[in-house]
Every structure is written in C-alpha cells, then in structure tokens.
Design a protein around this motif. Sequence first.
Motif, PDB file in Angstrom:
ATOM      1  N   ALA A   1      13.519  34.515  10.198  1.00 21.47           N
ATOM      2  CA  ALA A   1      13.789  34.407   8.770  1.00 21.47           C
ATOM      3  C   ALA A   1      15.283  34.206   8.586  1.00 21.47           C
ATOM      4  N   ILE A   2      15.658  33.401   7.618  1.00 24.34           N
ATOM      5  CA  ILE A   2      17.054  33.150   7.316  1.00 24.34           C
ATOM      6  C   ILE A   2      17.469  34.052   6.163  1.00 24.34           C
ATOM      7  N   PRO A   3      18.313  35.049   6.414  1.00 28.51           N
ATOM      8  CA  PRO A   3      18.703  35.959   5.325  1.00 28.51           C
ATOM      9  C   PRO A   3      19.644  35.280   4.347  1.00 28.51           C
ATOM     10  N   ASP A   4      19.709  35.819   3.147  1.00 25.98           N
ATOM     11  CA  ASP A   4      20.614  35.297   2.129  1.00 25.98           C
ATOM     12  C   ASP A   4      22.058  35.619   2.499  1.00 25.98           C
ATOM     13  N   PRO A   5      22.992  34.719   2.222  1.00 30.58           N
ATOM     14  CA  PRO A   5      24.397  35.006   2.529  1.00 30.58           C
ATOM     15  C   PRO A   5      24.936  36.134   1.657  1.00 30.58           C
ATOM     16  N   ILE A   6      25.989  36.758   2.147  1.00 29.51           N
ATOM     17  CA  ILE A   6      26.623  37.842   1.398  1.00 29.51           C
ATOM     18  C   ILE A   6      27.499  37.232   0.310  1.00 29.51           C
ATOM     19  N   PRO A   7      27.330  37.618  -0.944  1.00 27.77           N
ATOM     20  CA  PRO A   7      28.148  37.031  -2.015  1.00 27.77           C
ATOM     21  C   PRO A   7      29.605  37.448  -1.887  1.00 27.77           C
ATOM     22  N   ALA A   8      30.498  36.552  -2.306  1.00 25.63           N
ATOM     23  CA  ALA A   8      31.922  36.844  -2.267  1.00 25.63           C
ATOM     24  C   ALA A   8      32.270  37.894  -3.319  1.00 25.63           C
ATOM     25  N   PRO A   9      33.230  38.770  -3.009  1.00 24.25           N
ATOM     26  CA  PRO A   9      33.576  39.814  -3.987  1.00 24.25           C
ATOM     27  C   PRO A   9      34.243  39.263  -5.239  1.00 24.25           C
ATOM     28  N   GLY A  10      34.868  38.067  -5.160  1.00 23.51           N
ATOM     29  CA  GLY A  10      35.508  37.489  -6.333  1.00 23.51           C
ATOM     30  C   GLY A  10      36.855  38.075  -6.665  1.00 23.51           C
ATOM     31  N   THR A  11      37.490  38.755  -5.717  1.00 21.76           N
ATOM     32  CA  THR A  11      38.803  39.360  -5.958  1.00 21.76           C
ATOM     33  C   THR A  11      39.955  38.418  -5.629  1.00 21.76           C
ATOM     34  N   GLY A  12      39.664  37.293  -4.974  1.00 22.20           N
ATOM     35  CA  GLY A  12      40.721  36.376  -4.601  1.00 22.20           C
ATOM     36  C   GLY A  12      41.494  36.784  -3.373  1.00 22.20           C
ATOM     37  N   GLU A  13      41.033  37.793  -2.661  1.00 21.61           N
ATOM     38  CA  GLU A  13      41.748  38.277  -1.482  1.00 21.61           C
ATOM     39  C   GLU A  13      41.376  37.448  -0.252  1.00 21.61           C
ATOM     40  N   ALA A  14      42.347  37.271   0.639  1.00 24.90           N
ATOM     41  CA  ALA A  14      42.141  36.585   1.909  1.00 24.90           C
ATOM     42  C   ALA A  14      42.572  37.504   3.041  1.00 24.90           C
ATOM     43  N   VAL A  15      42.000  37.289   4.206  1.00 29.41           N
ATOM     44  CA  VAL A  15      42.320  38.105   5.372  1.00 29.41           C
ATOM     45  C   VAL A  15      42.418  37.185   6.581  1.00 29.41           C
ATOM     46  N   GLY A  16      43.317  37.518   7.472  1.00 31.45           N
ATOM     47  CA  GLY A  16      43.446  36.807   8.733  1.00 31.45           C
ATOM     48  C   GLY A  16      42.966  37.679   9.867  1.00 31.45           C
ATOM     49  N   VAL A  17      42.267  37.078  10.817  1.00 28.47           N
ATOM     50  CA  VAL A  17      41.706  37.799  11.959  1.00 28.47           C
ATOM     51  C   VAL A  17      42.282  37.189  13.228  1.00 28.47           C
ATOM     52  N   ASP A  18      43.029  37.987  13.967  1.00 28.12           N
ATOM     53  CA  ASP A  18      43.586  37.549  15.250  1.00 28.12           C
ATOM     54  C   ASP A  18      42.791  38.218  16.355  1.00 28.12           C
ATOM     55  N   ARG A  19      42.136  37.420  17.190  1.00 30.37           N
ATOM     56  CA  ARG A  19      41.311  37.942  18.281  1.00 30.37           C
ATOM     57  C   ARG A  19      42.127  38.021  19.562  1.00 30.37           C
ATOM     58  N   GLY A  20      41.957  39.122  20.289  1.00 33.44           N
ATOM     59  CA  GLY A  20      42.701  39.334  21.515  1.00 33.44           C
ATOM     60  C   GLY A  20      41.885  40.081  22.537  1.00 33.44           C
ATOM     61  N   VAL A  21      42.519  40.361  23.676  1.00 35.36           N
ATOM     62  CA  VAL A  21      41.854  41.074  24.764  1.00 35.36           C
ATOM     63  C   VAL A  21      42.122  42.572  24.671  1.00 35.36           C
ATOM     64  N   ALA A  22      43.388  42.965  24.475  1.00 29.31           N
ATOM     65  CA  ALA A  22      43.708  44.378  24.324  1.00 29.31           C
ATOM     66  C   ALA A  22      43.147  44.932  23.016  1.00 29.31           C
ATOM     67  N   VAL A  23      43.226  44.147  21.953  1.00 20.01           N
ATOM     68  CA  VAL A  23      42.650  44.496  20.649  1.00 20.01           C
ATOM     69  C   VAL A  23      41.658  43.406  20.287  1.00 20.01           C
ATOM     70  N   SER A  24      40.417  43.771  20.085  1.00 16.04           N
ATOM     71  CA  SER A  24      39.374  42.770  19.846  1.00 16.04           C
ATOM     72  C   SER A  24      39.662  41.944  18.602  1.00 16.04           C
ATOM     73  N   ALA A  25      40.036  42.603  17.509  1.00 12.81           N
ATOM     74  CA  ALA A  25      40.303  41.904  16.254  1.00 12.81           C
ATOM     75  C   ALA A  25      41.375  42.664  15.492  1.00 12.81           C
ATOM     76  N   ALA A  26      42.515  42.008  15.260  1.00 11.44           N
ATOM     77  CA  ALA A  26      43.586  42.569  14.441  1.00 11.44           C
ATOM     78  C   ALA A  26      43.551  41.883  13.086  1.00 11.44           C
ATOM     79  N   LEU A  27      43.520  42.669  12.016  1.00 14.18           N
ATOM     80  CA  LEU A  27      43.444  42.131  10.668  1.00 14.18           C
ATOM     81  C   LEU A  27      44.829  42.090  10.043  1.00 14.18           C
ATOM     82  N   SER A  28      45.003  41.182   9.106  1.00 12.14           N
ATOM     83  CA  SER A  28      46.274  41.087   8.401  1.00 12.14           C
ATOM     84  C   SER A  28      46.542  42.302   7.533  1.00 12.14           C
ATOM     85  N   THR A  29      45.533  43.111   7.287  1.00 10.23           N
ATOM     86  CA  THR A  29      45.724  44.350   6.536  1.00 10.23           C
ATOM     87  C   THR A  29      46.343  45.456   7.380  1.00 10.23           C
ATOM     88  N   GLY A  30      46.473  45.224   8.694  1.00 10.41           N
ATOM     89  CA  GLY A  30      47.028  46.230   9.587  1.00 10.41           C
ATOM     90  C   GLY A  30      45.992  46.957  10.417  1.00 10.41           C
TER      91      GLY A  30
END
Length: 335
Positions: free
Chosen positions: A101-130
């Motif tokens: 079954a194909i689930p429905d996508p998650i709706p956007a919150p509509g806040t206008g916020e963006a985030v960056g995700v940096d993937r690495g080996v020591a840290v799996s995912a570092a977010l721009s939020t810290g």
Amino acid sequence: MRAGSAAVQQQALKDFHQAMSNFFAGTHRRPTWRKAGRHEGFRVVAVKPGDVRRVSRRVSQVKVPKVGWVRFRWSRPVPNGARSFRVTRERAGRWHVAFAAIPDPIPAPGTGEAVGVDRGVAVSAALSTGDLLSAPGLRAGERVRLGRLLRRLARARPGSRRRAGVKAAIARLKARETDRRKDWVEKTSTDLARRFDVIGVEDLNIRGMTRSARGSVEAPGRNVRQKAGLNRGILANEWGALVRRLEDKAPGRVVKIDPRNTSRTCSACGHVAGENHKSQAVFSCVACGFRGNADVNAAMNIRDTAAGHAVTARGGPPLGRPANREPQHDLPLTG
C-alpha cells in the motif's frame, strides 16, 4: 508443484517477467538468483477484504492460498487499498507478512522553515539546528558476543549442524542491528518531514563512494583495508535509506544540492578555504573567526543553498533564513 497454489506460482513468473523487462529497459539491474535462507518468500495478489481478520489486540490472521489462516502480529492497521501481500523469511528465521500500500505523504507544517542535513560517518546526520543524530547499532556486549560467534564460525566444520547453529545466531544479532537502524531511519525521516517545509541534503553518489578499492591483479588497489572500513561506516549510517524515506514522506520538499565545498565554506561569511576545516569535528574560519561544529556548519550551508531554491511567493528572503542575518562568532562546540 501441485501442492502449492497455482496463483502464487503464476505471480512469481509475472514478477520475473517484469524484472527482466525493467533490466532490458535500462531502469533496473539484472535480477539475481534466489539463495536458500536469503530470498525465501512469495507474493499473493487479489486479496479480498475478508482475507484479513483481527483476532485480538495484538494478533490477526491472513488467509494464504493452499495454507489457510496464518496468525501474525498486528503491528499496524492494514490499509483499505491493500490488494496484495508478500510473505518472506529472513536469514534469522523470522517470517514477515507485508501488505502493499502507498501511504499518504506527510503534509508540510507551513511554517516556512528549512533544514540542512549533513550525513557523515562519525555522526550519521547533523542538522542545521545543531542536533547531532547517530544511527544505533549493536551494544558493547552484543559486539563482544558477535566476535565470539565469528571465531566459533571460523572453527566450525563446513556443512555441520554446529556451523548452521552459529550462522543462525549471527543472523539474529545482525537482524537486531538492522531493525534498530531501520527504526531510526523511519523516526528521523518522519520527524523532519513534520517539522520543516524544505529539507536540504547533499546529492551524493553513494554507490560510487562505497565501491571497493581492491583493484585487479595487474593493478592492485592501495589502502584497501581502510577503504573497506570507510565503506562499512557509510553503509551502517544509512545514508541512502534516510534520503529515500524523506523523498517518500515529503515528496517535492527534499532539495538535493551539489556537495562541493559544503564542509569548507564558512556559514557566517561565506569564505571558502581548506584551512577552515580544522578536524572532523571542529570548524574555524580563518577570515571572520567563526567557530563551531564542522558537521553543523556544513548542514547550515546545505540549508542556505536548499532554501535558495524555494523562495517565498512574496519575493522575500529564502525559506529558513531571515533577512540581513548577522554573522555569529564563537559558537560553542557540540558533539
């Protein structure tokens, strides 16, 4: 052949025909041969609404052709649009039933916020939020047990029952590790899709990055052992799975950017220099003095670039970045 379901066998032939058609069309790789203990399973189509019934709060039953009613653990509600299911057996000996079954996508919150995700080996995912996120693996005691089992496997005679038992124990440990990582990917992708309108990630060629460096007999590779360890680290941190699930849950909101210079660019002043990246975890700009976590700095650059592709309708500043942002200095190191 007569004891099995004709519909299941016909469906296997249809699946093989579709796989070969995809291969000749150039969209998929050539299908591989099934291996005992690894690709055990079958698919059932044309599921009727009465073929799945609830028995108790945690137990349900599904009607399998030529088998009858089979009990399974009720982990989540079966979607109404599910018309097929697949029964599989993994190397750890566990049986699973998965309804298509194909689930429905998650709706956007509509806040206008963006985030960056940096993937690495020591840290799996570092977010721009810290935030620094790491994919879970085996615990210390489990790693010790895995090493002990691998030594026992090396001493066991090929084809013996002892070797089969040791392989099953290793498969159970590996399955536990895989389950934890998949759970982390699902929870992390869901959280990001619910919190942010735009999600920026690097456009990485993971298949090329994890290619073996062994080389050939005529031209042997160098640092093969180190490269193999790096490949294991990349695959263990689920780089590809995280982005794939983000695209499934937040279609059209995942922006892939060029990964060049994201780790060498200062997120405060934009100065690009290799000397900025002091170590794996420390970033110190030689131009403006900005100092912080290297992975978080790269995630902030990814966010700014991704937000530049999604400007607000009124022509204002990019999403997730306020206008006239002042550089900040001497940020505390995290991680």
